[in-house]
Design an enzyme around this catalytic site. Sequence first.
Site, mmCIF file in Angstrom:
data_model
loop_
_atom_site.group_PDB
_atom_site.id
_atom_site.type_symbol
_atom_site.label_atom_id
_atom_site.label_comp_id
_atom_site.label_asym_id
_atom_site.label_seq_id
_atom_site.Cartn_x
_atom_site.Cartn_y
_atom_site.Cartn_z
ATOM 1 N N ASP A 29 0.814 -1.211 0.000
ATOM 2 C CA ASP A 29 0.000 0.000 0.000
ATOM 3 C C ASP A 29 0.854 1.272 0.000
ATOM 4 O O ASP A 29 2.020 1.262 0.397
ATOM 5 C CB ASP A 29 -0.878 0.034 1.268
ATOM 6 C CG ASP A 29 -1.922 -1.056 1.295
ATOM 7 O OD1 ASP A 29 -1.894 -1.948 0.425
ATOM 8 O OD2 ASP A 29 -2.771 -1.011 2.208
ATOM 9 N N HIS B 197 3.626 -2.243 3.095
ATOM 10 C CA HIS B 197 3.691 -0.956 2.402
ATOM 11 C C HIS B 197 4.960 -0.828 1.566
ATOM 12 O O HIS B 197 6.009 -1.363 1.945
ATOM 13 C CB HIS B 197 3.649 0.188 3.423
ATOM 14 C CG HIS B 197 2.413 0.172 4.268
ATOM 15 N ND1 HIS B 197 2.291 -0.632 5.385
ATOM 16 C CD2 HIS B 197 1.230 0.821 4.149
ATOM 17 C CE1 HIS B 197 1.084 -0.458 5.919
ATOM 18 N NE2 HIS B 197 0.418 0.409 5.192
#
Length: 472
Positions: free
Chosen positions: A205, A366
């Site tokens: 992400d 992430h």
Amino acid sequence: MLAGAIFALSLTGLPVYGQSSSASSSSSPASSVAVTSVAVSSGASAVSSGATSSAAVSSSNTEATALTFSLTVTNPTAVPLASITANETSLPTIPLPSTATPGATNTFISGAPALPNPTSIVSSNYPTMDKVPPTDSDEVQQWIAEVAASGITIPNITQTVLGGCPANAEAAADTSRCWWSCTGCVRDTDVQECPDKLTWGLTYDDGPSFYTPNLLTYLTANELHATFFCVGSRGVQFPATLQEEFMAGHQVAVHTWSHPYLTTLTNEQIIAELGWTKKIMKDVTGVTPNMMRPPYGDIDDRVRNISIAMGLTPVMWTRMNATATFDTDDFDVHGGLASSYGVLNNWENIITHANEIDTGFIVLEHDLFEETVQLATGYILPSAMNQSFDIKPVISCLNKPMSDAYIETNDNSTNPPAASGAVTLSSGAPGSASATGAASNSNSNSGVGLKVSGTSTAFTLSGIFALVALFL
Ligand SMILES: [Zn+2]
């Protein structure tokens, strides 16, 4: 929530980007860097030796200063764990493994349109980066009308205020709104796991970022593919990287324009956040994603139905209960709220839980910060490959072709669009209907502290490119 505050600070001041940009522009080509096998023992004896750390088990992720288990496999060029900290010097990024040619077509997707020219992306054609877009623009007004005409009912649920469950006691107690980040509630339309056991729907992400190329290089070298939940503002900032993700066979999906807590926004603001992200991603790749992940997992039936009305299927991460979520907490290393050791302890718990459940799984990671990419390429992915997890993008773990991940190339045969009301993307896995858990804003695995010993195994990198530049 603290993570939100840190994120906002990082993006508002752009200290990471500014610092990294300088390093990137002055970096030498990766090919000029000697490839050195760097021992991972520095400050992380458990990693190199395979011996279980004798250090005391920390009671909190954020305080963990040692591994409580043995990693059986690591990347020999991994940055030592003790060096992966909020205070680490920003290191150079490496160039994109390749640069997509405008007009080329994606070989992983049948019927993909020609790739747009990234130089056509002009920031002045988009809302201000990292701010909730205004709702009075012609574009947003059109999207609002489309949602109204979608046939999807948007429930009249009150907005929350910042602060998660503790700051919204009434909303937290209202189970009818199905507020995932507060209660773990999911609907059949949500994807929270992969259907097949030991299959990992790999996701990253908040990118693209300066460090995404480092991750892409590693993934390519190891023939892995992922789903990237992209922030629209980062798509404006890094269109070539977003194109490379798409062209290299990764799935790209929506993660909002400015990364807000969506349940705190008005319907119109949510539409603006999702709509502009869909638009920048289509402008850059030529196709429009049909999956989204709400930042912080902050979704209730209002956000959920707006997403579905906009053709976006929500994708969460696997959650067994309030204290057994598949969240590495890697994001918090950059802000100093978690340690690299804590992240790997979380990862070990995830491995254990992945072997316990009957389905596959999805993990929160992430590609925004160098710390998160270093942990992924140095430790988590090598460990996962050694576990023989079947690693693939979310759309693939749902046993659907990559073409089903985009509105323009989805033929609707096996994957009706969400807005039709006949969503089939959900795995429908047992237990996915209504995960339960105490109302809490905690999404960490803190305190689980499993100890697992294993045999140290040499890990041979299939490509020599991974992270070499990080040792400059
Ligand atoms: Zn995010």
